[in-house]
Design a protein around this motif. Structure first.
Motif, PDB file in Angstrom:
ATOM      1  N   LEU A   1      -4.804   4.999  -0.900  1.00 48.19           N
ATOM      2  CA  LEU A   1      -5.999   4.654  -1.668  1.00 48.19           C
ATOM      3  C   LEU A   1      -6.102   3.138  -1.809  1.00 48.19           C
ATOM      4  O   LEU A   1      -5.082   2.448  -1.842  1.00 48.19           O
ATOM      5  CB  LEU A   1      -5.938   5.310  -3.044  1.00 48.19           C
ATOM      6  CG  LEU A   1      -5.900   6.834  -3.015  1.00 48.19           C
ATOM      7  CD1 LEU A   1      -5.588   7.389  -4.377  1.00 48.19           C
ATOM      8  CD2 LEU A   1      -7.208   7.384  -2.497  1.00 48.19           C
ATOM      9  N   PRO A   2      -7.320   2.636  -1.921  1.00 48.74           N
ATOM     10  CA  PRO A   2      -7.496   1.203  -2.147  1.00 48.74           C
ATOM     11  C   PRO A   2      -7.193   0.845  -3.609  1.00 48.74           C
ATOM     12  O   PRO A   2      -6.935   1.727  -4.427  1.00 48.74           O
ATOM     13  CB  PRO A   2      -8.972   0.985  -1.824  1.00 48.74           C
ATOM     14  CG  PRO A   2      -9.624   2.286  -2.166  1.00 48.74           C
ATOM     15  CD  PRO A   2      -8.591   3.345  -1.828  1.00 48.74           C
ATOM     16  N   MET A   3      -7.244  -0.395  -3.930  1.00 50.71           N
ATOM     17  CA  MET A   3      -7.180  -0.933  -5.297  1.00 50.71           C
ATOM     18  C   MET A   3      -5.794  -0.862  -5.938  1.00 50.71           C
ATOM     19  O   MET A   3      -5.674  -0.752  -7.158  1.00 50.71           O
ATOM     20  CB  MET A   3      -8.225  -0.284  -6.201  1.00 50.71           C
ATOM     21  CG  MET A   3      -9.647  -0.492  -5.706  1.00 50.71           C
ATOM     22  SD  MET A   3     -10.900   0.150  -6.806  1.00 50.71           S
ATOM     23  CE  MET A   3     -10.754   1.895  -6.538  1.00 50.71           C
ATOM     24  N   GLY A   4      -4.734  -0.898  -5.127  1.00 56.25           N
ATOM     25  CA  GLY A   4      -3.382  -1.034  -5.651  1.00 56.25           C
ATOM     26  C   GLY A   4      -3.033  -0.093  -6.786  1.00 56.25           C
ATOM     27  O   GLY A   4      -3.138   1.128  -6.654  1.00 56.25           O
TER      28      GLY A   4
ATOM     29  N   MET B   1       0.853  -1.178   0.000  1.00 57.60           N
ATOM     30  CA  MET B   1       0.000   0.000   0.000  1.00 57.60           C
ATOM     31  C   MET B   1       0.898   1.240   0.000  1.00 57.60           C
ATOM     32  O   MET B   1       1.755   1.396   0.856  1.00 57.60           O
ATOM     33  CB  MET B   1      -0.907  -0.034   1.234  1.00 57.60           C
ATOM     34  CG  MET B   1      -1.696   1.214   1.455  1.00 57.60           C
ATOM     35  SD  MET B   1      -2.970   1.128   2.756  1.00 57.60           S
ATOM     36  CE  MET B   1      -2.049   0.752   4.219  1.00 57.60           C
TER      37      MET B   1
ATOM     38  N   TYR C   1     -10.976   5.811   1.582  1.00 60.15           N
ATOM     39  CA  TYR C   1      -9.526   5.622   1.630  1.00 60.15           C
ATOM     40  C   TYR C   1      -9.169   4.291   2.274  1.00 60.15           C
ATOM     41  O   TYR C   1      -9.900   3.776   3.114  1.00 60.15           O
ATOM     42  CB  TYR C   1      -8.857   6.760   2.421  1.00 60.15           C
ATOM     43  CG  TYR C   1      -8.902   8.084   1.714  1.00 60.15           C
ATOM     44  CD1 TYR C   1      -7.861   8.481   0.878  1.00 60.15           C
ATOM     45  CD2 TYR C   1      -9.995   8.944   1.845  1.00 60.15           C
ATOM     46  CE1 TYR C   1      -7.898   9.685   0.205  1.00 60.15           C
ATOM     47  CE2 TYR C   1     -10.038  10.156   1.173  1.00 60.15           C
ATOM     48  CZ  TYR C   1      -8.990  10.515   0.357  1.00 60.15           C
ATOM     49  OH  TYR C   1      -9.034  11.706  -0.312  1.00 60.15           O
ATOM     50  N   ALA C   2      -7.999   3.766   1.914  1.00 58.34           N
ATOM     51  CA  ALA C   2      -7.464   2.592   2.605  1.00 58.34           C
ATOM     52  C   ALA C   2      -6.855   3.031   3.935  1.00 58.34           C
ATOM     53  O   ALA C   2      -6.808   2.263   4.892  1.00 58.34           O
ATOM     54  CB  ALA C   2      -6.422   1.892   1.735  1.00 58.34           C
TER      55      ALA C   2
ATOM     56  N   LEU D   1      -4.548   0.711  -9.493  1.00 57.17           N
ATOM     57  CA  LEU D   1      -5.648   1.590  -9.913  1.00 57.17           C
ATOM     58  C   LEU D   1      -5.751   2.791  -8.971  1.00 57.17           C
ATOM     59  O   LEU D   1      -5.965   3.927  -9.413  1.00 57.17           O
ATOM     60  CB  LEU D   1      -6.965   0.819  -9.967  1.00 57.17           C
ATOM     61  CG  LEU D   1      -8.160   1.564 -10.534  1.00 57.17           C
ATOM     62  CD1 LEU D   1      -7.882   2.058 -11.951  1.00 57.17           C
ATOM     63  CD2 LEU D   1      -9.390   0.666 -10.521  1.00 57.17           C
ATOM     64  N   GLY D   2      -5.576   2.559  -7.671  1.00 56.05           N
ATOM     65  CA  GLY D   2      -5.585   3.651  -6.700  1.00 56.05           C
ATOM     66  C   GLY D   2      -4.432   4.616  -6.931  1.00 56.05           C
ATOM     67  O   GLY D   2      -4.596   5.832  -6.842  1.00 56.05           O
ATOM     68  N   ARG D   3      -3.247   4.084  -7.234  1.00 51.85           N
ATOM     69  CA  ARG D   3      -2.094   4.950  -7.510  1.00 51.85           C
ATOM     70  C   ARG D   3      -2.332   5.774  -8.779  1.00 51.85           C
ATOM     71  O   ARG D   3      -1.975   6.944  -8.848  1.00 51.85           O
ATOM     72  CB  ARG D   3      -0.818   4.114  -7.612  1.00 51.85           C
ATOM     73  CG  ARG D   3      -0.364   3.583  -6.257  1.00 51.85           C
ATOM     74  CD  ARG D   3       1.023   2.973  -6.279  1.00 51.85           C
ATOM     75  NE  ARG D   3       1.130   1.791  -7.119  1.00 51.85           N
ATOM     76  CZ  ARG D   3       0.774   0.559  -6.753  1.00 51.85           C
ATOM     77  NH1 ARG D   3       0.269   0.354  -5.553  1.00 51.85           N
ATOM     78  NH2 ARG D   3       0.920  -0.459  -7.580  1.00 51.85           N
TER      79      ARG D   3
END
Length: 155
Positions: free
Chosen positions: A118-121, A1, A92-93, A123-125
């Motif tokens: 951010l979540p979703m690895g 993360m 948010y993660a 995709l979040g980045r």
């Protein structure tokens, strides 16, 4: 993360106790949030000032007018000086937002420091680079303008 850090410092030309009173009252968050975010407090204890362990539930529409539920917990309250809000559930993660207030020669130095992820690895980045970081910067620029207006201060 991937954890990001955002920091904003504002000199408010008002006494620290006055600035603290404003920011420690949960209802005032609405006064410094842009209207386009459709921010609403859904539940919050009916108290004049935040306290450690306090839960606040919001609804906000930060992207494409899609409503999101967000629950934060108030932690580490040092009245007049500091508090932190952390996300219990939401978009948010990770969200850890520390607010500090210190005396300054011309008023109060207010610092916001946020650690967030951010979540979703990947995709979040990607979303972070595409719009999340800019949206967070724009939100805090809006807040600075509103704070200066509310406290009648100049840049």
């Amino acid at each position: 993360m991937k954890v990001y850090t955002f920091e904003k410092e504002i000199l408010v030309h008002a006494p620290k106790d006055e600035v603290w009173a404003f920011f420690s009252s949960p209802g005032n968050l609405l006064k410094i949030t842009p209207a386009y975010m459709n921010f609403r407090i859904l539940s919050c204890p009916d108290v004049p000032e935040i306290f450690t362990g306090m839960l606040i539930e919001y609804r906000v529409s930060p992207v494409l007018n899609m409503p999101l539920k967000w629950v934060t917990e108030i932690k580490d309250v040092d009245p007049g000086n500091r508090f932190m809000d952390t996300q219990r559930s939401g978009p948010y993660a990770l969200w850890e937002h520390t607010h500090t207030f210190s005396d300054a020669p011309q008023g109060t130095l207010m610092n916001d420091k946020i650690h967030y992820a951010l979540p979703m690895g990947p995709l979040g980045r990607f979303a972070h680079g595409l719009f999340v970081r800019r949206q967070l910067q724009a939100l805090f620029e809006y807040r600075e303008t509103r704070i200066r207006d509310l406290f009648k201060t100049q840049a």
